[in-house]
Motif scaffolding. Sequence first.
Motif, PDB file in Angstrom:
ATOM      1  N   GLY A  72       0.818  -1.205   0.000  1.00  0.00           N
ATOM      2  CA  GLY A  72       0.000   0.000   0.000  1.00  0.00           C
ATOM      3  C   GLY A  72       0.853   1.257   0.000  1.00  0.00           C
ATOM      4  O   GLY A  72       0.548   2.231  -0.709  1.00  0.00           O
ATOM      5  N   LYS A  73       1.919   1.232   0.767  1.00  0.00           N
ATOM      6  CA  LYS A  73       2.824   2.388   0.816  1.00  0.00           C
ATOM      7  C   LYS A  73       3.455   2.626  -0.551  1.00  0.00           C
ATOM      8  O   LYS A  73       3.536   3.773  -1.031  1.00  0.00           O
ATOM      9  CB  LYS A  73       3.900   2.155   1.865  1.00  0.00           C
ATOM     10  CG  LYS A  73       4.860   3.322   2.025  1.00  0.00           C
ATOM     11  CD  LYS A  73       5.877   3.056   3.128  1.00  0.00           C
ATOM     12  CE  LYS A  73       6.803   4.250   3.304  1.00  0.00           C
ATOM     13  NZ  LYS A  73       7.830   3.995   4.361  1.00  0.00           N
ATOM     14  N   ALA A  74       3.903   1.546  -1.200  1.00  0.00           N
ATOM     15  CA  ALA A  74       4.533   1.671  -2.519  1.00  0.00           C
ATOM     16  C   ALA A  74       3.548   2.247  -3.542  1.00  0.00           C
ATOM     17  O   ALA A  74       3.914   3.104  -4.359  1.00  0.00           O
ATOM     18  CB  ALA A  74       5.043   0.308  -2.977  1.00  0.00           C
ATOM     19  N   ALA A  75       2.301   1.777  -3.498  1.00  0.00           N
ATOM     20  CA  ALA A  75       1.298   2.256  -4.445  1.00  0.00           C
ATOM     21  C   ALA A  75       1.008   3.738  -4.240  1.00  0.00           C
ATOM     22  O   ALA A  75       0.881   4.502  -5.201  1.00  0.00           O
ATOM     23  CB  ALA A  75       0.015   1.449  -4.313  1.00  0.00           C
ATOM     24  N   LEU A  76       0.897   4.164  -2.985  1.00  0.00           N
ATOM     25  CA  LEU A  76       0.596   5.569  -2.714  1.00  0.00           C
ATOM     26  C   LEU A  76       1.752   6.473  -3.109  1.00  0.00           C
ATOM     27  O   LEU A  76       1.540   7.629  -3.483  1.00  0.00           O
ATOM     28  CB  LEU A  76       0.236   5.754  -1.245  1.00  0.00           C
ATOM     29  CG  LEU A  76      -1.158   5.229  -0.872  1.00  0.00           C
ATOM     30  CD1 LEU A  76      -1.344   5.194   0.631  1.00  0.00           C
ATOM     31  CD2 LEU A  76      -2.248   6.076  -1.527  1.00  0.00           C
ATOM     32  N   GLU A  77       2.968   5.955  -3.064  1.00  0.00           N
ATOM     33  CA  GLU A  77       4.104   6.732  -3.567  1.00  0.00           C
ATOM     34  C   GLU A  77       3.969   6.931  -5.070  1.00  0.00           C
ATOM     35  O   GLU A  77       4.219   8.025  -5.591  1.00  0.00           O
ATOM     36  CB  GLU A  77       5.415   6.021  -3.218  1.00  0.00           C
ATOM     37  CG  GLU A  77       5.766   6.083  -1.739  1.00  0.00           C
ATOM     38  CD  GLU A  77       7.003   5.283  -1.395  1.00  0.00           C
ATOM     39  OE1 GLU A  77       7.535   4.579  -2.293  1.00  0.00           O
ATOM     40  OE2 GLU A  77       7.450   5.343  -0.232  1.00  0.00           O
ATOM     41  N   GLU A  78       3.560   5.868  -5.771  1.00  0.00           N
ATOM     42  CA  GLU A  78       3.348   5.975  -7.218  1.00  0.00           C
ATOM     43  C   GLU A  78       2.238   6.979  -7.534  1.00  0.00           C
ATOM     44  O   GLU A  78       2.312   7.717  -8.518  1.00  0.00           O
ATOM     45  CB  GLU A  78       2.977   4.609  -7.797  1.00  0.00           C
ATOM     46  CG  GLU A  78       4.078   3.567  -7.727  1.00  0.00           C
ATOM     47  CD  GLU A  78       3.619   2.212  -8.239  1.00  0.00           C
ATOM     48  OE1 GLU A  78       4.387   1.249  -8.134  1.00  0.00           O
ATOM     49  OE2 GLU A  78       2.467   2.110  -8.736  1.00  0.00           O
ATOM     50  N   LEU A  79       1.207   6.975  -6.704  1.00  0.00           N
ATOM     51  CA  LEU A  79       0.028   7.808  -6.943  1.00  0.00           C
ATOM     52  C   LEU A  79       0.147   9.207  -6.350  1.00  0.00           C
ATOM     53  O   LEU A  79      -0.806   9.987  -6.402  1.00  0.00           O
ATOM     54  CB  LEU A  79      -1.205   7.102  -6.362  1.00  0.00           C
ATOM     55  CG  LEU A  79      -1.611   5.819  -7.085  1.00  0.00           C
ATOM     56  CD1 LEU A  79      -2.519   4.970  -6.208  1.00  0.00           C
ATOM     57  CD2 LEU A  79      -2.302   6.159  -8.398  1.00  0.00           C
ATOM     58  N   LYS A  80       1.301   9.496  -5.740  1.00  0.00           N
ATOM     59  CA  LYS A  80       1.539  10.802  -5.098  1.00  0.00           C
ATOM     60  C   LYS A  80       0.506  11.070  -4.003  1.00  0.00           C
ATOM     61  O   LYS A  80      -0.001  12.192  -3.854  1.00  0.00           O
ATOM     62  CB  LYS A  80       1.537  11.929  -6.137  1.00  0.00           C
ATOM     63  CG  LYS A  80       2.652  11.818  -7.174  1.00  0.00           C
ATOM     64  CD  LYS A  80       2.615  12.963  -8.168  1.00  0.00           C
ATOM     65  CE  LYS A  80       3.822  12.924  -9.097  1.00  0.00           C
ATOM     66  NZ  LYS A  80       3.960  11.634  -9.829  1.00  0.00           N
ATOM     67  N   GLY A  81       0.213  10.013  -3.241  1.00  0.00           N
ATOM     68  CA  GLY A  81      -0.693  10.140  -2.110  1.00  0.00           C
ATOM     69  C   GLY A  81       0.066  10.167  -0.797  1.00  0.00           C
ATOM     70  O   GLY A  81       1.302  10.138  -0.774  1.00  0.00           O
ATOM     71  N   GLU A  82      -0.669  10.220   0.306  1.00  0.00           N
ATOM     72  CA  GLU A  82      -0.071  10.244   1.646  1.00  0.00           C
ATOM     73  C   GLU A  82      -0.442   8.962   2.384  1.00  0.00           C
ATOM     74  O   GLU A  82      -1.627   8.661   2.557  1.00  0.00           O
ATOM     75  CB  GLU A  82      -0.562  11.462   2.426  1.00  0.00           C
ATOM     76  CG  GLU A  82      -0.161  12.790   1.816  1.00  0.00           C
ATOM     77  CD  GLU A  82      -0.641  13.974   2.639  1.00  0.00           C
ATOM     78  OE1 GLU A  82      -0.911  13.778   3.854  1.00  0.00           O
ATOM     79  OE2 GLU A  82      -0.768  15.076   2.076  1.00  0.00           O
TER      80      GLU A  82
END
Length: 353
Positions: A72-82
């Motif tokens: 989940g952390k990796a995906a949110l980094e890709e998506l520019k999320g927090e």
Amino acid sequence: MSRRFLTGAVSAGLVLVLAACSGTTKNDNAGSGGQQSTAAANPNAAAATGVKMAFLPKQLNNPYSDIEVSGGKAALEELKGEYKLVGPNDASASSQVSYINTLIQQQQDVIGIAANDPNAVCPSLNQARSAGIKVVAFDSDAAKDCRDVFINQATTQGIGEALAKQAKDLSGGSGEIAVLSATPNATNQNAWIEVLKKELAKPEYAGLKLDKIAYGNDDDQKSFQEAQGLLQSFPNLKVIVSPTTVGIAAAARYVSSSTYKGKVAVTGLGTPNQMRAFVKDGTVKQFALWNPADIGYLAAYAGVALKSGQITGKEGEKFKAGKLGDYTIGANGEIVLGPPTTFDANNIDKFTF
């Protein structure tokens, strides 16, 4: 370990008709009252940036959960999320409620939760939804009226059937078996075990006897003690089936250092890294699992898709999930990750999670 690779890696014993590990929720109407969006999905909407998504696993410092949320952390980094991680140190039914309430106060955009109990979390989750927060259940479902979508590992039916087949194969088709589960209220565990029991009632499984379902509460030491207790109570036991990564590792550790090694088989669901030594020393012949990181990864993409209006959680809606490819939402908001892999001495060194 992409979805396509997983599909190719499935052994004949685990050819699962996947639609995810869903169906884990039995009390579907509990805690109803959350505000469900009536807006239509716009699959062409741009993915929102800066989405604040908090992950609430069953418990912290659990090897399996740690891998899940890392995806989940990796995906949110890709998506520019927090990305945010919170959770209890125990997997009790009500342990997650206070964290949900805090996340509401913090005005998170999305909550991703692996529910310890399908119903205990519902009042708080519905408060979150009423406040405009999207809820993505993953791994272990909440009641369907308490969340927007559910990320399922594999179909409940397929996993239960696979566990039954493993027990049959490892026992030689007859003898006593036992189950070492997580908590009594774990929705995914209970659903898989129900399928297992139904399979055992079929004529082709007439030679197997289920002695007991024990609960280790996803605690290593308690699971170790429960495994020991099963073998002391049922000296003719042939197979321990543990559909939890904590339980299978604890059971294998006990058997590997006891006089039961080579006499009692251990199987179920585990990660290659934690089970490698037990496969190498012959304690475990085979076990299965999907890539836990992909569950968290898919949950994050679904959460951002919900917040962006690309999906609403209705059956038939489609969205893209980065490296995992395209997904379609099934009945009751279920999104299936893909089929698990069977691990044994021939392939375990090809995996490092």
